[in-house]
Design a protein around this motif. Structure first.
Motif, PDB file in Angstrom:
ATOM      1  N   SER A   1      13.872  -1.707  -0.238  1.00 27.47           N
ATOM      2  CA  SER A   1      14.925  -2.310   0.598  1.00 27.47           C
ATOM      3  C   SER A   1      14.359  -3.282   1.636  1.00 27.47           C
ATOM      4  N   VAL A   2      13.193  -2.966   2.196  1.00 24.26           N
ATOM      5  CA  VAL A   2      12.645  -3.872   3.222  1.00 24.26           C
ATOM      6  C   VAL A   2      11.964  -5.086   2.604  1.00 24.26           C
TER       7      VAL A   2
ATOM      8  N   SER B   1       0.830  -1.209   0.000  1.00 24.68           N
ATOM      9  CA  SER B   1       0.000   0.000   0.000  1.00 24.68           C
ATOM     10  C   SER B   1       0.862   1.256   0.000  1.00 24.68           C
ATOM     11  N   ILE B   2       1.908   1.262   0.802  1.00 22.49           N
ATOM     12  CA  ILE B   2       2.818   2.405   0.856  1.00 22.49           C
ATOM     13  C   ILE B   2       3.454   2.627  -0.512  1.00 22.49           C
ATOM     14  N   ALA B   3       3.939   1.560  -1.129  1.00 29.03           N
ATOM     15  CA  ALA B   3       4.572   1.674  -2.445  1.00 29.03           C
ATOM     16  C   ALA B   3       3.589   2.178  -3.497  1.00 29.03           C
ATOM     17  N   THR B   4       2.377   1.675  -3.469  1.00 26.25           N
ATOM     18  CA  THR B   4       1.366   2.071  -4.448  1.00 26.25           C
ATOM     19  C   THR B   4       1.011   3.547  -4.306  1.00 26.25           C
TER      20      THR B   4
ATOM     21  N   ALA C   1      12.339   8.660  -1.425  1.00 19.49           N
ATOM     22  CA  ALA C   1      12.967   7.945  -0.305  1.00 19.49           C
ATOM     23  C   ALA C   1      12.086   6.815   0.199  1.00 19.49           C
ATOM     24  N   ILE C   2      10.787   7.033   0.240  1.00 19.89           N
ATOM     25  CA  ILE C   2       9.860   5.984   0.693  1.00 19.89           C
ATOM     26  C   ILE C   2       9.871   4.810  -0.278  1.00 19.89           C
TER      27      ILE C   2
END
Length: 151
Positions: A148-149, A49-52, A141-142
């Motif tokens: 990376s995670v 969700s964060i990536a989207t 950055a996000i």
């Protein structure tokens, strides 16, 4: 003779309790694996969700203010969010969130007069313009952090 009977009964009781304890430990182990799998699935959903949302913000498909609200809330739901220091790592996103979190959304907007809603919208849009470059830096950055995670 009686001593042997009591010893046999005691041994059977100990055997039965040992088997029962083994069954309970097996259930506990299975339950812990299910909980861990559920947590991993939840975390993957949050990361996705964060990536989207970040990608949509980067491509202009999502208003920056809306994206900041959503990202700030999602980041707060990441395990150990405080220790990870997201507010310091992504300051523009959290700054925007702090500046607009008081503004009503969804059905709550309907309870305000249109004039007040327009005033809040102008304020929000002004903040979006002022903070756009910094927010876009945080978005990049996000996206890198999520990659990376998940790697």
């Amino acid at each position: 003779m009686m001593l042997w009977v009591f010893a046999a009964i005691g041994a059977l009781i100990i055997l039965g309790l040992s088997i029962y304890a083994g069954i309970l430990f097996s259930r506990l182990h299975k339950q812990n694996k299910e909980i861990a799998a559920g947590e991993a699935k939840r975390l993957e959903y949050i990361h996705e969700s964060i990536a989207t949302i970040a990608l949509a913000m980067q491509q202009g498909q999502c208003e920056l203010s809306e994206g900041c609200i959503r990202l700030a809330v999602l980041l707060d739901n990441v395990p150990n969010a405080e220790q990870q220091g997201f507010a310091k790592r992504f300051p523009a996103i959290h700054s925007m969130f702090e500046k607009i979190k008081h503004m009503p959304t969804h059905d709550a907007r309907k309870t305000y007069p249109k004039k007040e809603i327009r005033k809040m919208d102008r304020e929000r849009e002004k903040l979006e313009v002022e903070m756009e470059a910094d927010i876009q830096t945080d978005v990049v950055a996000i996206i890198a952090w999520v990659k990376s995670v998940r790697a």
